[in-house]
Design a protein around this motif. Structure first.
Motif, PDB file in Angstrom:
ATOM      1  N   GLY A 181       0.797  -1.218   0.000  1.00  9.63           N
ATOM      2  CA  GLY A 181       0.000   0.000   0.000  1.00  9.63           C
ATOM      3  C   GLY A 181       0.825   1.260   0.000  1.00  9.63           C
ATOM      4  N   GLU A 182       2.124   1.139   0.170  1.00  9.78           N
ATOM      5  CA  GLU A 182       2.959   2.325   0.297  1.00  9.78           C
ATOM      6  C   GLU A 182       2.875   3.199  -0.945  1.00  9.78           C
ATOM      7  N   GLY A 183       2.855   2.556  -2.102  1.00  9.44           N
ATOM      8  CA  GLY A 183       2.789   3.332  -3.337  1.00  9.44           C
ATOM      9  C   GLY A 183       1.462   4.042  -3.494  1.00  9.44           C
ATOM     10  N   LEU A 184       0.415   3.544  -2.814  1.00 12.62           N
ATOM     11  CA  LEU A 184      -0.904   4.145  -2.960  1.00 12.62           C
ATOM     12  C   LEU A 184      -1.139   5.272  -1.973  1.00 12.62           C
ATOM     13  N   PHE A 185      -0.624   5.118  -0.734  1.00 12.34           N
ATOM     14  CA  PHE A 185      -1.011   6.029   0.325  1.00 12.34           C
ATOM     15  C   PHE A 185       0.119   6.876   0.875  1.00 12.34           C
ATOM     16  N   ASN A 186       1.335   6.542   0.615  1.00 12.86           N
ATOM     17  CA  ASN A 186       2.459   7.339   1.099  1.00 12.86           C
ATOM     18  C   ASN A 186       3.122   8.108  -0.029  1.00 12.86           C
ATOM     19  N   ARG A 187       2.405   8.207  -1.165  1.00 10.04           N
ATOM     20  CA  ARG A 187       2.897   8.988  -2.303  1.00 10.04           C
ATOM     21  C   ARG A 187       4.230   8.490  -2.828  1.00 10.04           C
ATOM     22  N   VAL A 188       4.427   7.173  -2.815  1.00  4.22           N
ATOM     23  CA  VAL A 188       5.617   6.576  -3.420  1.00  4.22           C
ATOM     24  C   VAL A 188       5.266   6.195  -4.854  1.00  4.22           C
ATOM     25  N   LYS A 189       6.055   6.667  -5.799  1.00  5.43           N
ATOM     26  CA  LYS A 189       5.761   6.440  -7.213  1.00  5.43           C
ATOM     27  C   LYS A 189       6.764   5.465  -7.811  1.00  5.43           C
ATOM     28  N   LEU A 190       6.254   4.447  -8.509  1.00  3.29           N
ATOM     29  CA  LEU A 190       7.096   3.490  -9.225  1.00  3.29           C
ATOM     30  C   LEU A 190       7.361   4.023 -10.632  1.00  3.29           C
ATOM     31  N   VAL A 191       8.630   4.077 -11.017  1.00  6.21           N
ATOM     32  CA  VAL A 191       9.027   4.620 -12.321  1.00  6.21           C
ATOM     33  C   VAL A 191       9.808   3.560 -13.083  1.00  6.21           C
ATOM     34  N   VAL A 192       9.411   3.276 -14.333  1.00  9.86           N
ATOM     35  CA  VAL A 192      10.109   2.324 -15.204  1.00  9.86           C
ATOM     36  C   VAL A 192      10.703   3.104 -16.372  1.00  9.86           C
ATOM     37  N   GLU A 193      11.984   2.874 -16.652  1.00  2.99           N
ATOM     38  CA  GLU A 193      12.685   3.656 -17.671  1.00  2.99           C
ATOM     39  C   GLU A 193      13.310   2.743 -18.724  1.00  2.99           C
ATOM     40  N   THR A 194      13.115   3.097 -19.991  1.00  2.00           N
ATOM     41  CA  THR A 194      13.755   2.423 -21.119  1.00  2.00           C
ATOM     42  C   THR A 194      14.280   3.498 -22.073  1.00  2.00           C
ATOM     43  N   PRO A 195      15.207   3.167 -22.971  1.00  2.00           N
ATOM     44  CA  PRO A 195      15.732   4.183 -23.896  1.00  2.00           C
ATOM     45  C   PRO A 195      14.675   4.647 -24.886  1.00  2.00           C
ATOM     46  N   GLU A 196      14.684   5.934 -25.195  1.00  2.00           N
ATOM     47  CA  GLU A 196      13.724   6.492 -26.143  1.00  2.00           C
ATOM     48  C   GLU A 196      14.111   6.174 -27.585  1.00  2.00           C
ATOM     49  N   GLU A 197      15.400   6.082 -27.875  1.00  2.00           N
ATOM     50  CA  GLU A 197      15.824   5.851 -29.240  1.00  2.00           C
ATOM     51  C   GLU A 197      15.686   4.369 -29.614  1.00  2.00           C
ATOM     52  N   THR A 198      15.493   4.111 -30.906  1.00  2.00           N
ATOM     53  CA  THR A 198      15.391   2.748 -31.412  1.00  2.00           C
ATOM     54  C   THR A 198      16.748   2.055 -31.317  1.00  2.00           C
ATOM     55  N   LEU A 199      16.746   0.785 -30.895  1.00  2.00           N
ATOM     56  CA  LEU A 199      17.968  -0.016 -30.842  1.00  2.00           C
ATOM     57  C   LEU A 199      18.117  -0.790 -32.145  1.00  2.00           C
ATOM     58  N   PHE A 200      19.339  -0.864 -32.664  1.00  2.00           N
ATOM     59  CA  PHE A 200      19.603  -1.584 -33.911  1.00  2.00           C
ATOM     60  C   PHE A 200      20.596  -2.712 -33.652  1.00  2.00           C
ATOM     61  N   SER A 201      20.376  -3.846 -34.326  1.00  2.00           N
ATOM     62  CA  SER A 201      21.299  -4.962 -34.211  1.00  2.00           C
ATOM     63  C   SER A 201      21.247  -5.772 -35.505  1.00  2.00           C
ATOM     64  N   TYR A 202      21.943  -6.933 -35.504  1.00  2.00           N
ATOM     65  CA  TYR A 202      22.045  -7.756 -36.700  1.00  2.00           C
ATOM     66  C   TYR A 202      21.415  -9.121 -36.469  1.00  2.00           C
ATOM     67  N   GLN A 203      20.957  -9.730 -37.553  1.00  2.00           N
ATOM     68  CA  GLN A 203      20.442 -11.085 -37.477  1.00  2.00           C
ATOM     69  C   GLN A 203      21.549 -12.028 -36.987  1.00  2.00           C
ATOM     70  N   GLY A 204      21.197 -12.883 -36.017  1.00  2.00           N
ATOM     71  CA  GLY A 204      22.168 -13.813 -35.453  1.00  2.00           C
ATOM     72  C   GLY A 204      22.958 -13.256 -34.287  1.00  2.00           C
ATOM     73  N   ALA A 205      22.859 -11.958 -34.027  1.00  2.00           N
ATOM     74  CA  ALA A 205      23.605 -11.346 -32.925  1.00  2.00           C
ATOM     75  C   ALA A 205      22.844 -11.494 -31.613  1.00  2.00           C
ATOM     76  N   ASN A 206      23.503 -11.121 -30.504  1.00  2.00           N
ATOM     77  CA  ASN A 206      22.862 -11.027 -29.195  1.00  2.00           C
ATOM     78  C   ASN A 206      22.633  -9.552 -28.872  1.00  2.00           C
ATOM     79  N   VAL A 207      21.520  -9.249 -28.213  1.00  2.00           N
ATOM     80  CA  VAL A 207      21.210  -7.860 -27.900  1.00  2.00           C
ATOM     81  C   VAL A 207      20.566  -7.790 -26.521  1.00  2.00           C
TER      82      VAL A 207
END
Length: 396
Positions: A76-102
């Motif tokens: 309940g902490e996030g609901l009543f104690n004004r704790v906010k959960l924030v999820v962050e990912t990169p805004e730019e598109t990621l590029f890679s190659y077929q067969g590679a690991n990313v």
């Protein structure tokens, strides 16, 4: 795209507070029953009404007392104690190659920061581009995780730093390109963010031996797959148009829309009065309508080459010649990828696996066709013709 319903979204949608009284049903004696039940409910709730700041929320009780026995870990902490959960990912598109690991980055934190960690669930899924259901990729709770479908055995959760829940994908495939959602679920709270992954590749228009506008959407998918490619997305076609792709024939895209790119406005391509751009026919019925298709082929790990042979070959002889050389006859997508990313440049026309004859030109010159770079096409000649060589593909 709307994300799947979760416990948190459904809970937050309803109003809080005590239940409102409902009218009694209209049958004899109902008023007595309602009065009795109402007095019983009131007797249960009256003692709680004097508790200071008692938090009721959708019928649940959450403790937010500073004297709680488990400070910082109550959901309940996030609901009543004004704790906010924030999820962050990169805004730019990621590029890679077929067969590679990313690795698709994803991190989370709280505002304000929490003193002690809390258990949570991590979910990754891939968003659909053509109206199908979103595809589950991975779910993790603590040290345990499970992957799904074609991602099974190829994905894992990368947690090199605190609060990191990045997704690692091994041996990238053409169909891995797209948008992924990273969701962090903390009890009744959940937040998510998107990561866009693209493979380096090339878009090319394709029509089968039967000629122009012969493919419904499903046949278009099969046609691209047969040429070591997939149906291109709008973003991939738009990027190709920015790089100079100009083609008047309309073709299917991944979202079942039909479009074509024009860099030089002209009468057969929508008219002289229109500005350059990607023209759109909009979404079309996937079975009833027939067009060409725009395919997307990723950069290659193998080698495409023109086979030096003492004589010209029929189509079947061309296939056998590549096999004798320890290779296989190249597909259209492989030839385009070799031209785009390996600089394959050869003026001799050669057979390809679909029965077409083409040749790649990086540096235009006399007797090599038009003055622009590209993959030239002779169409689909008689397969018994002995006028052409062959392009082979050797995997690595």
């Amino acid at each position: 795209m709307d994300k799947p319903a979760s416990l948190s979204s459904s809970s937050r949608a309803a109003g809080g507070g005590l239940p409102r009284p409902q009218p009694c049903p209209g049958y004899p004696g109902a008023a007595i029953v309602c009065d009795t039940m109402g007095l019983f409910l009131l007797a249960l709730l009256l003692p709680l009404a004097h508790v200071s700041a008692l938090p009721f929320y959708n019928g649940f009780y959450y403790s937010n007392s500073p004297h709680d026995q488990n400070p910082g870990n109550g959901y309940g902490e996030g609901l009543f104690n004004r704790v906010k959960l924030v999820v962050e990912t990169p805004e730019e598109t990621l590029f890679s190659y077929q067969g590679a690991n990313v690795t698709l980055p994803c991190r989370y934190h709280y505002k304000p920061a929490l003193v002690s960690p809390r258990p949570m669930c991590i979910k990754w899924w891939k968003l659909s581009e053509n109206g199908a259901l979103d595809q589950d990729v991975l779910v993790a709770i603590g040290l345990r995780h499970r992957s799904f479908g074609d991602y099974r055995g190829r994905v894992s959760l990368w947690q090199d730093e605190d609060n990191e829940v990045s997704l690692e994908i091994q041996d990238l495939r053409l169909e891995d390109s797209g948008r992924y959602r990273c969701e962090v679920i903390d009890g009744l709270e959940d937040e998510s963010s998107l990561v866009e992954l693209e493979l380096w590749g090339v878009v090319f228009p394709y029509q089968p031996r039967q000629g122009r506008y012969q493919l419904n959407f499903y046949e278009a998918q099969q046609a691209c797959e047969g040429q070591a490619a997939v149906v291109a997305s709008f973003e991939q076609l738009f990027r190709a148009w920015e790089q100079g792709l100009d083609w008047c024939n309309a073709g299917w895209l991944q979202d079942a829309s039909v479009r074509y790119p024009v860099t030089l406005a002209r009468q057969p391509c929508g008219g002289l009065g229109l500005a350059p751009g990607v023209r759109s026919y909009g979404p079309r019925h996937r079975r009833l309508y027939r067009y060409d298709v725009f395919c997307f082929a990723a950069a290659l790990k193998g080698q495409v080459y023109y086979l030096q042979h003492p004589e010209k070959l029929t189509l079947e002889e061309a296939k056998e010649a590549c096999q004798e050389d320890g290779a296989q006859i190249a597909k259209v997508g492989q030839l385009f990828a070799a031209w785009k990313f390996r600089g394959l440049d050869h003026c001799d026309a050669g057979w390809l696996a679909d029965g077409s004859v083409r040749y790649p030109v990086v540096h235009p010159r006399p007797k090599c066709g038009p003055p622009e770079p590209g993959v030239r096409s002779f169409g689909f000649p008689d397969p018994q013709s002995r006028k052409y060589g062959v392009y082979c593909y050797r995997p690595r």
